[in-house]
Design a protein around this motif. Sequence first.
Motif, mmCIF file in Angstrom:
data_model
loop_
_atom_site.group_PDB
_atom_site.id
_atom_site.type_symbol
_atom_site.label_atom_id
_atom_site.label_comp_id
_atom_site.label_asym_id
_atom_site.label_seq_id
_atom_site.Cartn_x
_atom_site.Cartn_y
_atom_site.Cartn_z
ATOM 1 N N ILE A 164 1.672 -14.968 9.113
ATOM 2 C CA ILE A 164 0.920 -13.784 9.513
ATOM 3 C C ILE A 164 0.078 -13.378 8.313
ATOM 4 C CG2 ILE A 164 1.078 -11.403 10.320
ATOM 5 C CD1 ILE A 164 2.254 -13.373 12.343
ATOM 6 N N GLU A 165 -1.194 -13.150 8.527
ATOM 7 C CA GLU A 165 -2.102 -12.931 7.404
ATOM 8 C C GLU A 165 -2.135 -11.512 6.852
ATOM 9 O OE1 GLU A 165 -5.809 -14.782 7.449
ATOM 10 O OE2 GLU A 165 -5.078 -16.571 8.456
ATOM 11 N N ASN A 166 -1.875 -10.529 7.660
ATOM 12 C CA ASN A 166 -2.037 -9.144 7.214
ATOM 13 C C ASN A 166 -0.692 -8.431 7.080
ATOM 14 O OD1 ASN A 166 -1.673 -9.318 9.954
ATOM 15 N ND2 ASN A 166 -3.117 -7.710 10.466
ATOM 16 N N ILE A 167 0.263 -9.080 6.449
ATOM 17 C CA ILE A 167 1.603 -8.521 6.316
ATOM 18 C C ILE A 167 1.570 -7.185 5.567
ATOM 19 C CG2 ILE A 167 3.888 -8.854 5.275
ATOM 20 C CD1 ILE A 167 3.568 -11.856 5.889
ATOM 21 N N ASP A 168 0.741 -7.076 4.549
ATOM 22 C CA ASP A 168 0.673 -5.818 3.793
ATOM 23 C C ASP A 168 0.218 -4.663 4.674
ATOM 24 O OD1 ASP A 168 -1.793 -7.116 3.919
ATOM 25 O OD2 ASP A 168 -2.476 -6.307 2.009
ATOM 26 N N GLN B 11 0.838 -1.200 0.000
ATOM 27 C CA GLN B 11 0.000 0.000 0.000
ATOM 28 C C GLN B 11 0.880 1.261 0.000
ATOM 29 O OE1 GLN B 11 -2.883 -0.294 3.194
ATOM 30 N NE2 GLN B 11 -2.900 -2.513 2.988
ATOM 31 N N LEU B 12 1.490 1.546 -1.134
ATOM 32 C CA LEU B 12 2.425 2.661 -1.220
ATOM 33 C C LEU B 12 1.763 4.004 -0.933
ATOM 34 C CD1 LEU B 12 4.569 1.566 -4.292
ATOM 35 C CD2 LEU B 12 5.135 1.387 -1.864
ATOM 36 N N GLU B 13 0.557 4.183 -1.377
ATOM 37 C CA GLU B 13 -0.143 5.449 -1.130
ATOM 38 C C GLU B 13 -0.377 5.668 0.364
ATOM 39 O OE1 GLU B 13 -0.829 8.096 -3.065
ATOM 40 O OE2 GLU B 13 0.355 7.003 -4.546
ATOM 41 N N LYS B 14 -0.719 4.596 1.067
ATOM 42 C CA LYS B 14 -0.929 4.709 2.513
ATOM 43 C C LYS B 14 0.384 5.044 3.210
ATOM 44 C CE LYS B 14 -2.883 2.416 6.530
ATOM 45 N NZ LYS B 14 -3.601 1.239 7.036
ATOM 46 N N ILE B 15 1.464 4.395 2.790
ATOM 47 C CA ILE B 15 2.770 4.682 3.376
ATOM 48 C C ILE B 15 3.153 6.136 3.121
ATOM 49 C CG2 ILE B 15 5.244 4.162 3.241
ATOM 50 C CD1 ILE B 15 4.384 1.224 2.617
ATOM 51 N N ILE C 208 12.454 2.891 1.257
ATOM 52 C CA ILE C 208 11.972 1.555 0.877
ATOM 53 C C ILE C 208 12.556 1.173 -0.482
ATOM 54 C CG2 ILE C 208 9.935 0.233 0.181
ATOM 55 C CD1 ILE C 208 8.404 1.857 2.380
ATOM 56 N N LYS C 209 12.485 2.096 -1.427
ATOM 57 C CA LYS C 209 13.006 1.826 -2.773
ATOM 58 C C LYS C 209 14.500 1.534 -2.732
ATOM 59 C CE LYS C 209 13.495 3.871 -7.323
ATOM 60 N NZ LYS C 209 13.330 5.073 -8.144
ATOM 61 N N ASN C 210 15.242 2.288 -1.956
ATOM 62 C CA ASN C 210 16.692 2.091 -1.880
ATOM 63 C C ASN C 210 17.082 0.827 -1.127
ATOM 64 O OD1 ASN C 210 17.395 4.285 -3.408
ATOM 65 N ND2 ASN C 210 17.661 5.639 -1.663
ATOM 66 N N ASN C 211 16.168 0.284 -0.369
ATOM 67 C CA ASN C 211 16.433 -0.921 0.417
ATOM 68 C C ASN C 211 15.471 -2.046 0.049
ATOM 69 O OD1 ASN C 211 18.527 -0.001 2.458
ATOM 70 N ND2 ASN C 211 16.964 1.589 2.674
ATOM 71 N N ILE C 212 15.029 -2.069 -1.180
ATOM 72 C CA ILE C 212 13.981 -3.011 -1.595
ATOM 73 C C ILE C 212 14.389 -4.470 -1.384
ATOM 74 C CG2 ILE C 212 14.590 -3.113 -4.034
ATOM 75 C CD1 ILE C 212 11.034 -2.970 -2.528
ATOM 76 N N ASP C 213 15.661 -4.796 -1.577
ATOM 77 C CA ASP C 213 16.101 -6.185 -1.355
ATOM 78 C C ASP C 213 15.967 -6.573 0.117
ATOM 79 O OD1 ASP C 213 16.665 -6.519 -4.036
ATOM 80 O OD2 ASP C 213 18.795 -6.029 -3.803
ATOM 81 N N ILE C 214 16.363 -5.678 0.987
ATOM 82 C CA ILE C 214 16.245 -5.925 2.430
ATOM 83 C C ILE C 214 14.776 -6.024 2.818
ATOM 84 C CG2 ILE C 214 16.573 -4.859 4.703
ATOM 85 C CD1 ILE C 214 19.232 -3.727 3.583
ATOM 86 N N VAL C 215 13.973 -5.082 2.355
ATOM 87 C CA VAL C 215 12.536 -5.074 2.667
ATOM 88 C C VAL C 215 11.884 -6.364 2.186
ATOM 89 C CG1 VAL C 215 10.336 -3.937 2.147
ATOM 90 C CG2 VAL C 215 12.340 -2.560 2.732
ATOM 91 N N SER C 216 12.185 -6.754 0.970
ATOM 92 C CA SER C 216 11.617 -7.980 0.405
ATOM 93 C C SER C 216 12.021 -9.204 1.218
ATOM 94 C CB SER C 216 12.077 -8.127 -1.042
ATOM 95 O OG SER C 216 11.596 -9.307 -1.590
ATOM 96 N N ASN C 217 13.279 -9.284 1.578
ATOM 97 C CA ASN C 217 13.783 -10.391 2.383
ATOM 98 C C ASN C 217 13.045 -10.454 3.718
ATOM 99 O OD1 ASN C 217 15.525 -11.790 4.356
ATOM 100 N ND2 ASN C 217 16.968 -11.896 2.659
ATOM 101 N N ASN C 218 12.868 -9.300 4.357
ATOM 102 C CA ASN C 218 12.194 -9.253 5.656
ATOM 103 C C ASN C 218 10.712 -9.573 5.549
ATOM 104 O OD1 ASN C 218 14.632 -8.669 6.852
ATOM 105 N ND2 ASN C 218 14.272 -6.469 6.930
ATOM 106 N N LEU C 219 10.071 -9.121 4.499
ATOM 107 C CA LEU C 219 8.658 -9.463 4.279
ATOM 108 C C LEU C 219 8.504 -10.977 4.111
ATOM 109 C CD1 LEU C 219 7.619 -6.592 1.871
ATOM 110 C CD2 LEU C 219 6.675 -6.986 4.154
ATOM 111 N N ASN C 220 9.395 -11.568 3.343
ATOM 112 C CA ASN C 220 9.355 -13.020 3.144
ATOM 113 C C ASN C 220 9.594 -13.774 4.451
ATOM 114 O OD1 ASN C 220 8.787 -12.907 0.405
ATOM 115 N ND2 ASN C 220 10.941 -12.826 -0.149
#
Length: 90
Positions: A39-43, A4-8, A20-32
């Motif tokens: 957890i159902e509501n990760i987004d 939800q980029l607009e909410k962020i 977030i964009k500059n750390n997308i690999d880290i963010v993606s890894n952590n989300l995974n």
Amino acid sequence: MKIQLEKIKELYGDNTLYEIKNNIDIVSNNLNYLGKYQIENIDEIFANYPYIFISSPELFRTKIDSFIEKLGIEYKEELERNMALWGNLL
């Protein structure tokens, strides 16, 4: 999962989107990694607490594992009832 980029942007501004964009690999890894706990509501968690996901994967894993352990075996139900608990990780 739909990020939800607009909410962020609304809650935290353009600088957060830039981080977030500059750390997308880290963010993606952590989300995974959080997905491992089913957890159902990760987004929604990510939209409300994006800075949790920008930390290094090692630190993120340590924080999440400790957090889940403290909540106990019914952690999913507890986190669904009280999303504000995620603020403890900031």
